[in-house]
Design a protein around this motif. Structure first.
Motif, PDB file in Angstrom:
ATOM      1  N   PHE A 140       0.830  -1.206   0.000  1.00 30.00           N
ATOM      2  CA  PHE A 140       0.000   0.000   0.000  1.00 30.00           C
ATOM      3  C   PHE A 140       0.867   1.260   0.000  1.00 30.00           C
ATOM      4  CE2 PHE A 140      -3.443  -2.697   2.049  1.00 30.00           C
ATOM      5  CZ  PHE A 140      -4.211  -2.757   0.893  1.00 30.00           C
ATOM      6  N   THR A 141       1.995   1.220   0.714  1.00 25.37           N
ATOM      7  CA  THR A 141       2.898   2.371   0.727  1.00 25.37           C
ATOM      8  C   THR A 141       3.532   2.573  -0.648  1.00 25.37           C
ATOM      9  OG1 THR A 141       3.389   1.946   3.057  1.00 25.37           O
ATOM     10  CG2 THR A 141       4.906   3.372   1.874  1.00 25.37           C
ATOM     11  N   PHE A 174       2.315   1.829  -3.568  1.00 29.00           N
ATOM     12  CA  PHE A 174       1.340   2.405  -4.496  1.00 29.00           C
ATOM     13  C   PHE A 174       0.725   3.700  -3.966  1.00 29.00           C
ATOM     14  CE2 PHE A 174       1.287  -2.061  -5.942  1.00 29.00           C
ATOM     15  CZ  PHE A 174       1.621  -1.832  -7.273  1.00 29.00           C
ATOM     16  N   ASP A 175       1.299   4.225  -2.869  1.00 24.59           N
ATOM     17  CA  ASP A 175       0.887   5.497  -2.266  1.00 24.59           C
ATOM     18  C   ASP A 175      -0.603   5.514  -1.911  1.00 24.59           C
ATOM     19  OD1 ASP A 175       1.569   7.940  -1.229  1.00 24.59           O
ATOM     20  OD2 ASP A 175       1.005   9.030  -3.045  1.00 24.59           O
ATOM     21  N   THR A 176      -1.083   4.388  -1.407  1.00 27.90           N
ATOM     22  CA  THR A 176      -2.479   4.305  -0.967  1.00 27.90           C
ATOM     23  C   THR A 176      -2.592   3.963   0.512  1.00 27.90           C
ATOM     24  OG1 THR A 176      -2.582   1.981  -1.647  1.00 27.90           O
ATOM     25  CG2 THR A 176      -3.358   3.624  -3.237  1.00 27.90           C
ATOM     26  N   ASP A 192      -3.327   4.525   4.015  1.00 24.91           N
ATOM     27  CA  ASP A 192      -4.062   5.440   4.878  1.00 24.91           C
ATOM     28  C   ASP A 192      -4.675   4.604   5.998  1.00 24.91           C
ATOM     29  OD1 ASP A 192      -6.053   4.117   3.510  1.00 24.91           O
ATOM     30  OD2 ASP A 192      -7.015   5.900   2.705  1.00 24.91           O
ATOM     31  N   GLU A 207      -7.645   3.396   6.375  1.00 24.24           N
ATOM     32  CA  GLU A 207      -8.460   2.279   5.888  1.00 24.24           C
ATOM     33  C   GLU A 207      -7.597   1.129   5.377  1.00 24.24           C
ATOM     34  OE1 GLU A 207     -12.080   1.773   2.668  1.00 24.24           O
ATOM     35  OE2 GLU A 207     -11.693   3.720   3.562  1.00 24.24           O
ATOM     36  N   THR A 208      -6.597   1.424   4.573  1.00 29.91           N
ATOM     37  CA  THR A 208      -5.764   0.346   4.037  1.00 29.91           C
ATOM     38  C   THR A 208      -4.886  -0.283   5.135  1.00 29.91           C
ATOM     39  OG1 THR A 208      -4.123   1.983   3.318  1.00 29.91           O
ATOM     40  CG2 THR A 208      -5.738   1.237   1.685  1.00 29.91           C
ATOM     41  N   LYS A 259      -0.558   9.897   9.230  1.00 34.32           N
ATOM     42  CA  LYS A 259       0.718   9.300   8.830  1.00 34.32           C
ATOM     43  C   LYS A 259       1.686   9.263  10.012  1.00 34.32           C
ATOM     44  CE  LYS A 259       0.456  10.261   3.935  1.00 34.32           C
ATOM     45  NZ  LYS A 259       1.048  10.886   2.771  1.00 34.32           N
TER      46      LYS A 259
END
Length: 169
Positions: free
Chosen positions: A80-81, A83-85, A87, A89-90, A161
């Motif tokens: 997830f990090t 693909f810069d997603t 947050d 929720e992820t 973050k």
């Protein structure tokens, strides 16, 4: 499990009121539902772990599954990090992904090796259990809040973050 399930269902049903009163408008109700299901899955995981640990080779089996689940959780967080997603929720999705990797083999082993029968004899002891369980449950909640108060403070002062970095460290 029944008490926690009732509390979670109550909180989920009144989540719009709670969200509005505490100004938590950024929280998605679907995410709350997912977290409620996740807590119940975690309870099932703890129950199946306690059964597994009593069996032959239960400790190595549990340890291997815990390591695999933790690596899968870490892999999803890195993914997830990348693909810069990443947050809130992820991060929850990756935690429960790691949890599912652990729980599915445990449930299979418990259901295939343990004869589960439901007896209503426990109703006789319910009054004594509630007398001791309710204060213990409330004390555990208070302890969890005391140990987690730092995450609440960081989430209020800084962004999500920073809280994620703090939690991972």
């Amino acid at each position: 499990i029944i008490i926690i399930s009732i509390i979670l269902v109550f909180l989920y049903l009144f989540s719009p009121v709670i969200i509005n009163n505490f100004e938590l408008n950024s929280i998605n109700v679907n995410l709350i539902f997912f977290c409620v299901i996740g807590v119940l899955i975690n309870i099932i995981n703890l129950f199946s772990t306690s059964v597994i640990l009593t069996k032959n080779n239960g400790i190595p089996f549990h340890s291997i599954l815990s390591v695999i689940g933790s690596f899968f959780n870490l892999f999803l967080i890195v993914l997830f990090t990348y693909f810069d997603t990443l947050d809130f929720e992820t991060a929850i999705y990756s935690y429960f992904g790691g949890l599912l990797v652990q729980i599915i083999p445990k449930i299979y082993k418990v259901l295939s090796t343990v004869n589960v029968t439901l007896k209503l004899e426990w109703l006789y002891f319910t009054k004594k259990l509630i007398k001791y369980a309710v204060p213990s449950f409330l004390t555990n909640i208070a302890l969890i809040l005391v140990f987690k108060i730092d995450t609440f403070i960081i989430s209020e002062i800084l962004d999500i973050k920073a809280l994620g970095l703090y939690s991972m460290s």
